[in-house]
Design a protein around this motif. Structure first.
Motif, PDB file in Angstrom:
ATOM      1  N   ASP A 137      28.944  49.065  30.977  1.00 38.07           N
ATOM      2  CA  ASP A 137      29.975  48.324  31.701  1.00 38.07           C
ATOM      3  C   ASP A 137      30.398  48.982  33.000  1.00 38.07           C
ATOM      4  O   ASP A 137      30.826  48.304  33.933  1.00 38.07           O
ATOM      5  CB  ASP A 137      31.225  48.166  30.825  1.00 38.07           C
ATOM      6  N   GLY A 196      34.656  38.581  28.549  1.00 39.02           N
ATOM      7  CA  GLY A 196      35.936  38.894  29.163  1.00 39.02           C
ATOM      8  C   GLY A 196      36.727  37.665  29.563  1.00 39.02           C
ATOM      9  O   GLY A 196      36.265  36.526  29.465  1.00 39.02           O
ATOM     10  N   SER A 211      27.364  42.160  27.320  1.00 39.30           N
ATOM     11  CA  SER A 211      28.768  42.043  27.700  1.00 39.30           C
ATOM     12  C   SER A 211      28.884  41.217  28.966  1.00 39.30           C
ATOM     13  O   SER A 211      28.144  41.441  29.932  1.00 39.30           O
ATOM     14  CB  SER A 211      29.373  43.433  27.945  1.00 39.30           C
ATOM     15  N   ASN A 213      31.504  40.777  31.589  1.00 35.27           N
ATOM     16  CA  ASN A 213      32.733  41.463  31.992  1.00 35.27           C
ATOM     17  C   ASN A 213      33.526  40.667  33.021  1.00 35.27           C
ATOM     18  O   ASN A 213      33.807  41.121  34.128  1.00 35.27           O
ATOM     19  CB  ASN A 213      32.393  42.862  32.515  1.00 35.27           C
ATOM     20  N   ASN A 215      36.888  38.665  34.458  1.00 32.92           N
ATOM     21  CA  ASN A 215      38.336  38.902  34.444  1.00 32.92           C
ATOM     22  C   ASN A 215      39.037  37.867  35.313  1.00 32.92           C
ATOM     23  O   ASN A 215      38.395  37.057  35.982  1.00 32.92           O
ATOM     24  CB  ASN A 215      38.674  40.327  34.892  1.00 32.92           C
ATOM     25  N   ILE A 232      24.114  43.464  30.657  1.00 29.38           N
ATOM     26  CA  ILE A 232      25.500  43.614  31.100  1.00 29.38           C
ATOM     27  C   ILE A 232      25.663  42.719  32.327  1.00 29.38           C
ATOM     28  O   ILE A 232      24.855  42.789  33.259  1.00 29.38           O
ATOM     29  CB  ILE A 232      25.847  45.066  31.484  1.00 29.38           C
ATOM     30  N   CYS A 234      28.516  41.808  35.244  1.00 26.22           N
ATOM     31  CA  CYS A 234      29.794  42.262  35.784  1.00 26.22           C
ATOM     32  C   CYS A 234      30.570  41.123  36.436  1.00 26.22           C
ATOM     33  O   CYS A 234      30.059  40.032  36.652  1.00 26.22           O
ATOM     34  CB  CYS A 234      29.553  43.390  36.796  1.00 26.22           C
ATOM     35  N   SER A 235      31.801  41.405  36.789  1.00 26.54           N
ATOM     36  CA  SER A 235      32.735  40.400  37.282  1.00 26.54           C
ATOM     37  C   SER A 235      32.201  39.677  38.514  1.00 26.54           C
ATOM     38  O   SER A 235      31.533  40.246  39.357  1.00 26.54           O
ATOM     39  CB  SER A 235      34.074  41.056  37.618  1.00 26.54           C
TER      40      SER A 235
END
Length: 661
Positions: A137, A196, A211, A213, A215, A232, A234-235
């Motif tokens: 992450d 998330g 994941s 992630n 937000n 993974i 990410c945002s």
């Protein structure tokens, strides 16, 4: 929050609404729980339920009330105002937070203990292994760069793997989590996935071991027919339209779509991939590929644009796909380009044609590599005068789509920096050495499996000197910006670096520009066990990025002294005026080259296919209606304005210094 058990009347109401449970006694609920919106639900294992009081506004004006309907839940915690409707199989071992919407889902579960993609090893650069990076992450491009490229320091690699493993141990669980305000609709199987806040997943086929992630600052979107495993995300990233990923890290604000496929690859901030394929690549920030026939394989790239049909070979049909290559920052490949790995292409270089020799042009930034009769022709420095290079440098910061306040990658967008300018110094040295060896009158020279024409060599030295003068002049003018320059002593005090950090070589750690000495200090601290957490290492990267200009000045001042033959003890205002005059000439000279290059885009040959059924006058009018007039082009106006502004800046600096002469 204290949860309570169901009352007898609530159990009876739930049973009347076609709900079943293996054991009603172990179901606990929020004090405000109401059975009204719970229908056709099968409960098993430990269940905790919130309240269901709000509605969801759907596209088209439809409203749906929160609640549970037609779903089997096993070992689940359901937050407040959640809607779960039509789960064809079941949801098991998940905590689902408030205001989440799940509808038309096939299956979602966690099986056993899982780290949700953290710790998965991607075999970057070498398909057969040896440079694996453990995705997680908190992975930054810079951490991954050191982890993959510094295999000559086994203790470092071991310590970095231990750092990652500590984080993996922290997040390993047998319960998955779905954040607040998540939307999951019309989706197939979700297995061992952590999601998330504010993520949107719609129409995806299979999402396994990873994941997302997302937000509230920068949600993630995963779209139709997507199939991803061991990942993974990410945002701010968007994974769309049949994209297929296996063992991949997707950094912040990336976009992958139109059936793009990738395996064992790392994509860092603001990468874009469409239609094509990637295998075992290290895609630093702003690696862009849009074309169906483009394959990126076993290479490292950043700030790179791949033309249609771009391809590389990492397999010589002997010991397997073991070769790798590097295109330093700012590289471009034209349509149908080909590079035989191993090779290393210098920063901001353009590759045209097919190249079958293993070239290393890392000391020749801003160059063209052109194919001619199966031979690589190197044109040093010529990309410095290209309008495309300047346009790219301007667009990268504007295209930073990251909204997450916690940014993983520390990205330096500077075209001219200690990293690229040190390469120019090395390039000049290498070109002059060729002149001495082959003679100044030679028609061609051979350098690193490339051919350099005599005229190109001389021009390369000229272009590099212009760019060096521009960079060093920029640095000294910026340094004296807040200095009154009332005396030579005051000037010398302003010029004196506040640190010795920044001297010697600089490195590009996939977007982060930093002195080699500071990177070595970081590596020593990791090996010594002084840095043991991902956050600690990332904090060092952030500090290096924050202090860039102070470190840059240390390097620039050292070079100014040797290049312009001055010293801190003896430099005067007159010396600086001379440097500024040379800087003005360099800036204007380079801008005029760029201006002339831009003008080619408005020449007569570029009007072919305009005004199809008219005469030349119609062609001109049609062209100008579509493309505009050269003088009014936004970029051309910006170049002219840049000349004006920089000339004024130079004149003002000289005027301020003249009071001391």
């Amino acid at each position: 929050m204290t949860y309570r058990k169901l009352t007898v009347s609530e159990i009876e109401k739930l049973q009347a609404q076609a709900c079943t449970s293996q054991n009603w006694d172990i179901i606990t609920v929020h004090p405000n729980f109401d059975t009204q919106y719970i229908h056709q639900v099968n409960f098993s294992g430990d269940i905790r339920l919130g309240y269901f009081e709000s509605e969801f506004d759907l596209p088209g004006g439809l409203k749906k009330h929160s609640g549970l309907k037609n779903v089997c839940l096993h070992n689940c915690t359901i937050g407040n105002n959640v809607l779960i409707n039509n789960v064809h199989n079941y949801i098991a071992n998940y905590e689902i937070d408030d205001d989440t919407f799940i509808e038309n889902l096939e299956l979602m579960y966690v099986e056993g203990r899982t780290s949700f993609g953290n710790g998965v090893q991607a075999s970057v650069l070498n398909e057969t292994g040896g440079r694996e990076v453990s995705i997680n992450d908190k992975l930054s491009a810079h951490f991954a760069y050191i982890h993959s490229f510094y295999r000559h320091r086994p203790l470092l690699v071991q310590k970095m793997e231990e750092i990652v493993q500590r984080y993996v141990n922290e997040v390993t669980s047998d319960i998955g989590t779905i954040g607040k305000n998540v939307r999951i609709t019309n989706t197939g199987t979700i297995k061992n996935v952590r999601i998330g806040d504010c993520a949107v997943i719609e129409g995806s086929r299979i999402i396994e071991n990873g994941s997302i992630n997302s937000n509230e600052y920068d949600p993630v979107h995963v779209g139709y027919n997507v199939m991803i495993k061991d990942f993974i995300i990410c945002s701010g990233s968007r994974i769309e339209d049949g994209t297929m990923l296996a063992r991949c890290f997707i950094g912040q604000a990336c976009e992958l779509g139109h059936t793009y496929s990738a395996s064992d690859s790392l994509f860092f901030s603001n990468c874009q991939g469409e239609n094509g394929e990637a295998c075992a690549i290290f895609a630093g920030p702003y690696t862009v590929t849009h074309h169906k026939s483009t394959l990126l394989i076993s290479g490292m790239f950043s700030f790179m644009n791949a033309g249609s049909g771009s391809n590389q070979s990492n397999h010589m049909y002997k010991l397997g796909p073991i070769h790798q290559g590097v295109m330093e920052r700012g590289g471009k490949t034209t349509s149908d380009s080909y590079i035989l790995w191993p090779a290393r292409i210098g920063a901001f270089s353009l590759v045209m044609g097919r190249h079958y020799r293993n070239s290393d042009t890392s000391k020749m930034p801003f160059s063209y590599l052109i194919e001619n009769n199966d031979e690589t022709v190197l044109v040093p420095g010529v990309n410095l005068r290209s309008v495309g290079t300047i346009r790219d440098a301007q667009k990268f910061p504007k295209r930073d789509k990251r909204k997450d306040p916690n940014q993983l990658d520390q990205i330096n967008f500077n075209l001219l920096s200690p990293y690229t300018v040190q390469k120019m110094f090395q390039g000049i040295e290498a070109l002059k050495a060729l002149q001495e060896t082959g003679g100044e009158s030679s028609q061609t020279y051979t350098y690193q499996s490339c051919r350099i024409n005599g005229t190109s060599l001389k021009r390369g030295i000229k272009y590099y000197n212009i760019a060096i003068t521009k960079f060093l002049g920029n640095s000294i003018i910026s340094r004296l910006k807040n200095c009154a320059c009332k005396s030579n002593e005051e000037i010398r005090e302003a010029l004196n670096p506040t640190t010795t950090d920044g001297l010697f070589q600089w490195r590009d750690l996939a977007g982060l520009l930093a002195p080699s000495t500071k990177i070595d200090d970081l590596i020593d601290d990791i090996e010594a066990g002084k840095l043991t957490q991902m956050e600690e290492v990332n904090k060092v990267f952030a500090e290096l990025h924050k202090n860039y200009y102070e470190l840059e000045w240390t390097w620039a001042w050292d070079k100014i002294q040797t290049y312009f033959e001055v010293s801190l003890e003896t430099i005067t205002a007159k010396d600086i005026i001379d440097i500024v005059e040379k800087w003005k000439d360099a800036v204007i000279s380079l801008d005029k080259m760029i201006y002339d290059d831009a003008k080619k885009e408005f020449s007569l040959p570029t009007r072919i296919s305009f005004g199809l059924d008219g005469n030349k006058r119609d062609q001109k009018i049609d062209f100008e209606r579509v493309r505009g007039v050269f003088e009014k082009n936004a970029f051309v106006e910006a170049v002219l304005e840049h000349i004006k502004v920089k000339t004024q800046l130079g004149d003002n600096t000289i005027k301020k210094l003249e009071q001391t002469v």
